[in-house]
Scaffold this active site. Structure first.
Site, short mmCIF file in Angstrom:
data_model
loop_
_atom_site.label_atom_id
_atom_site.label_comp_id
_atom_site.label_asym_id
_atom_site.label_seq_id
_atom_site.Cartn_x
_atom_site.Cartn_y
_atom_site.Cartn_z
N ASP A 18 15.62 -16.04 5.23
CA ASP A 18 15.96 -17.35 5.32
C ASP A 18 16.93 -18.05 4.28
OD1 ASP A 18 13.77 -17.67 3.71
OD2 ASP A 18 13.41 -19.67 4.72
N ARG A 48 14.39 -20.45 -3.39
CA ARG A 48 13.24 -21.22 -3.46
C ARG A 48 11.94 -20.14 -3.67
NH1 ARG A 48 14.37 -24.80 1.75
NH2 ARG A 48 13.24 -23.39 3.18
N ASP A 49 10.86 -20.90 -3.37
CA ASP A 49 9.67 -20.37 -3.51
C ASP A 49 9.42 -19.81 -2.04
OD1 ASP A 49 9.16 -22.96 -2.61
OD2 ASP A 49 7.33 -23.19 -3.68
N GLU A 50 10.28 -19.17 -1.37
CA GLU A 50 9.89 -18.78 0.09
C GLU A 50 10.83 -17.29 0.03
OE1 GLU A 50 10.45 -20.62 4.36
OE2 GLU A 50 11.19 -21.72 2.60
N ASP A 77 15.76 -16.98 12.30
CA ASP A 77 17.10 -16.87 11.59
C ASP A 77 17.78 -15.74 12.00
OD1 ASP A 77 15.19 -18.44 10.41
OD2 ASP A 77 16.59 -19.16 9.01
N TRP A 136 11.29 -17.12 17.49
CA TRP A 136 11.08 -16.14 16.26
C TRP A 136 10.25 -14.89 16.84
CZ3 TRP A 136 12.30 -21.08 16.22
CH2 TRP A 136 12.76 -21.68 15.04
N GLU A 185 20.76 -25.38 5.09
CA GLU A 185 19.74 -25.50 5.90
C GLU A 185 19.80 -26.71 6.83
OE1 GLU A 185 14.83 -24.91 5.69
OE2 GLU A 185 16.04 -25.72 3.67
N HIS A 221 21.49 -21.12 3.88
CA HIS A 221 20.80 -20.80 5.00
C HIS A 221 21.69 -20.39 5.96
CE1 HIS A 221 16.44 -21.83 4.69
NE2 HIS A 221 16.49 -21.57 6.25
#
Length: 820
Positions: free
Chosen positions: A397, A401-403, A410, A464, A662, A683
């Site tokens: 995605d 960042r912390d992801e 997506d 999803w 995003e 994103h």
């Protein structure tokens, strides 16, 4: 794979990723990356018998491995062995090794960091897991062969120069430590790691440096000046442009900020000179603080790096200069999402040869695009850079960042656009046949909402969880690979079996039309997607010749449609009122006949009444213009594309975006930064509009009856035929558009009151051409020759001529007079 075993060090430190993740804090400028004890390092001298002619090495790792043979990296491939669901498998990669001057030994050395296996990005899902390495070396020649595998005879140590590495937090390299493998290290024999995932042959493309971006400018600063705002502003001391960027001196206490002019995903590369032991520290950002005001979301002085949206990912790089007074700084065990890099040092240093090395799964780009609107051209460039940054090992995605997780909604929204931009065939095959299928195992057939699976995230949610079916079908249309559908069919059936437990309600309802401006009932979304699942499974079953299965899925689809009508159209009118609510039953073939036409009219009215701005989130935006085109509302599609107010595709472009964001309003000049809790500036999901641009503006579409653009295409443009009174205020008609994808070219323009269209078709195939008309015409000009419908063998309708053209050349087609 062939008895390869994983080995690690008996001294591997017992850090707990789960504890680190639980105790994480938000990124701040005060954070300093600290060195650790070093990385797992393994070595072995493999004997080479006299007369050996060939050598091959097969490598894998639990973590990220950087591997050398006789002091040379084995490949340009990065971040090996890439990401997979470690509960099910890990991939192995095989390389040829050149044998020079009859060597006595192949000296193999590997450095392994936690990576996706046990770094912060694992969210501590499996507790303590030491990094490990697996290897097989095959040597052959003159009728003889020998095989060597990782075992307890390998030597291991925890050592530098990479003292710490984590995908989220970054890397710490210390070239001032002794790194000679034979000097002073406490080498110990390896231990076998038990209960490890199965090793399988690699699938899909490697991650490589696919591009390099030089900085557009740089500036230095030392302090923030109070100006009445919360943080003040930085005072720029020097600005560097052009040749002045080649080498820049940085003093202690000075910050040097490089602007690459493009939000990229990858790593920095630069050379630095200074006193041995001097630490050079880098932080990365997508944006700069715009005012120094907290009320605008700033986290520091105006002009400094804005890092709050990285959340707890510290995204740092530290390089300590070695004893010779210089260092090549290039982290190899992590990646960053950034446009800006800020450098500071503990002493006087000079920095040179700065560039951003772009990392991505190695998929050959095969598109071009240009039109009369420069903002649309910029949007398409942004879409490509967003895909390039997020198609890294798996489709993610966001990259900063912390992801950085493989959110499947997506993926299914964007996968067709991606296939127009680059060769995604192998990349998405691996995702389907390895990653998506692995996410189901042990979970009743449910596809995870993030793939590879992460248990703190759910599974089987509408749009999803459905990605395992949707991506497979869309990939088939673009590539025509029937074998893929056969290999994936049982997996898709397992998901449909999983959904059956919910009756006709469809998948779970966690997300709905994510980040929309106008809410749509989440259960409504789920019912629509369940009907879409059944529709696609019927089509796939028909493709594979499974007539009984096709009939069963069609029966299921009809029952879901009946439920839809009972629950959401009890009196014949739709109870939901959003743009997305109107889109879904049209796009997913839930409504037919007059009901469909009425829904299309309602959708058109909603868009017009909303000032030709969209109100859709991820799901609605992903199908919006494509559905309008299929409904004949091309003018509405153009008016939405060219809208510049929030929310719209061009709004971020006019805010300075260099990738897709995003949120529609991740940053606004009026209000500043959005909520840092979820505000990525890279994103790709909203970039799905590129599918419409290729398929309808340029008119390059797959033919469901002859799938795979390498086999056949439908070429049918939808030019901007809006009349003056239909064009919203502030917009202008697109006068020309041109581009290419997968070997097809298409360019149209309005010239001298007529529409002219030039198409190119790859050799050895044909295409079905659909030329748009708005009134009766007697002929078309084909390469300057007037041809009637009968001469072309064209099927003529009220709005088009349809005919076949052979490949291997270009055709200029003209004839339609345009009355604006």
């Amino acid at each position: 794979m062939d008895k390869i075993r994983f080995i690690t060090s008996p001294d591997y430190p017992e850090t707990q990723a789960h504890d680190l993740w639980k105790n994480r804090v938000m990124n701040t400028r005060e954070f300093k990356l600290k060195p650790g004890p070093g990385l797992l390092t393994l070595r072995k001298a493999i004997p080479v018998f006299p007369g050996a002619e060939t050598a091959r090495i097969t490598v894998t790792a639990l973590g990220i491995a950087d591997i050398f043979v006789n002091d040379s990296r084995i490949s340009k491939d990065e971040l090996l062995p890439l990401w997979s669901d470690y509960s099910q498998r890990v991939m192995a990669w095989t390389y040829d090794v050149k044998l020079r001057q009859d060597p006595a030994f192949l000296h193999v050395l590997a450095r392994v960091s936690p990576g996706w296996w046990s770094g912060m990005i694992s969210f501590g899902q499996y507790g303590y897991r030491p990094a490990a390495f697996g290897c097989k070396v095959e040597i052959a020649g003159k009728g003889k062969s020998e095989v060597f595998r990782t075992d307890e005879s390998w030597e291991t140590a925890i050592m530098g120069p990479v003292m710490y590495a984590d995908i989220w937090n970054g890397e710490y390299d210390d070239y001032n430590v002794v790194t000679d493998p034979d000097y002073g290290m406490n080498w110990k024999n390896a231990v076998i790691l038990e209960n490890t995932p199965p090793i399988v042959e690699r699938m899909g493309p490697p991650v490589r440096v696919v591009d390099e971006v030089r900085p557009a400018s740089a500036f230095s600063w030392s302090r923030a000046v109070e100006d009445g705002t919360d943080f003040g502003h930085i005072e720029r001391e020097k600005t560097y442009l052009g040749p002045k960027l080649k080498r820049i001196s940085v003093g202690k206490g000075t910050h040097l900020t490089y602007d690459f002019g493009q939000n990229v995903v990858g790593r920095p590369y630069f050379q630095v000179k200074g006193a041995p032991g001097t630490a050079v520290e880098c932080l990365f950002a997508e944006m700069l603080n715009d005012s120094g005001e907290k009320s605008r979301g700033n986290d520091g002085p105006k002009g400094s790096a804005y890092i709050l949206n990285y959340r707890s990912a510290m995204a740092r790089y530290t390089c300590v200069i070695g004893p010779d007074g210089e260092a090549v700084c290039c982290p190899r065990h992590t990646f960053y999402g950034f446009r800006y890099m800020e450098i500071s040092a503990g002493g006087n240093v000079s920095v040179s040869l700065v560039k951003a090395q772009v990392l991505s799964s190695d998929m050959k780009p095969h598109y071009s695009f240009n039109c009369s609107d420069t903002a649309v051209n910029k949007l398409m460039k942004n879409v490509f850079w967003g895909m390039r940054g997020n198609y890294l090992s798996v489709p993610t995605d966001c990259p900063q960042r912390d992801e950085r997780l493989g959110w499947t909604g997506d993926t299914q929204i964007f996968c067709t656009a991606a296939a127009y931009l680059a060769d995604t065939d192998g990349f998405l095959k691996k995702w389907l046949l390895y990653d998506a299928q692995d996410s189901q195992k042990g979970y009743g057939g449910a596809y995870s909402d993030v793939i590879p699976r992460l248990d703190i995230v759910g599974d089987g949610n509408a749009a999803w969880g459905d990605a395992g079916i949707i991506v497979a079908y869309k990939h088939y249309l673009m590539y025509g690979d029937k074998t893929l559908l056969e290999r994936h069919y049982a997996s898709m059936e397992a998901y449909m079996d999983y959904l059956s437990q919910f009756g006709l309600d469809g998948p779970k309802t966690a997300y709905g039309d994510w980040l929309c401006y106008e809410q749509t009932d989440k259960r409504y979304v789920s019912v629509c997607y369940y009907a879409y699942d059944a529709l696609l499974m019927r089509k796939i079953s028909e493709i594979l010749g499974y007539a009984d299965k096709a009939e069963s899925y069609e029966d299921l689809r009809k029952r879901i449609v009946s439920k839809f009508r009972r629950d959401y159209m009890p009196d014949g009118e739709l109870t939901e009122t959003s743009q997305t609510a109107c889109l879904l039953p049209v796009a997913f073939e839930i409504l037919t006949g007059e009901d469909k036409e009425r829904m299309i009219r309602k959708l058109a009215d909603k868009i017009r009444d909303n000032g030709y701005t969209l109100s859709t989130g991820f799901l609605g935006s992903g199908i919006l213009n494509q559905t309008l085109a299929m409904a004949g509302l091309d003018g509405h599609a153009y008016s939405l594309l060219l809208q510049t107010r929030d929310p719209s595709w061009l709004y971020p472009v006019y805010q300075g975006a260099t990738t897709v964001w995003e949120r529609w309003n991740s940053y606004t000049v009026a209000k500043g930064f959005g909520d840092p809790g979820m505000n990525s500036f890279n994103h790709y999901a909203y970039g799905a509009v590129a599918e419409w641009i290729f398929a309808y503006m340029l008119g390059i579409r797959p033919d469901p009856d002859r799938p795979g653009l390498q086999n056949h295409a439908i070429l049918g443009i939808r030019p901007d035929f809006r009349k003056p009174e239909e064009i919203p205020e502030g917009q202008s008609r697109i006068r020309f558009a041109g581009g290419s994808s997968r070997g097809y070219t298409s360019q149209w323009e309005f010239r001298c009151g007529r529409l002219y269209w030039t198409v190119g078709i790859p050799a050895r195939i044909s295409a079905t051409v659909v030329y748009p008309i708005h009134k009766h015409i007697e002929y078309l000009d084909i390469n300057g020759v007037r041809m009637t419908a009968s001469q072309l063998g064209a099927r003529v309708s009220s709005d088009s001529w349809t005919f076949e053209l052979k490949g291997g050349c270009k055709y200029e087609i003209g004839g339609e007079e345009c009355e604006f």
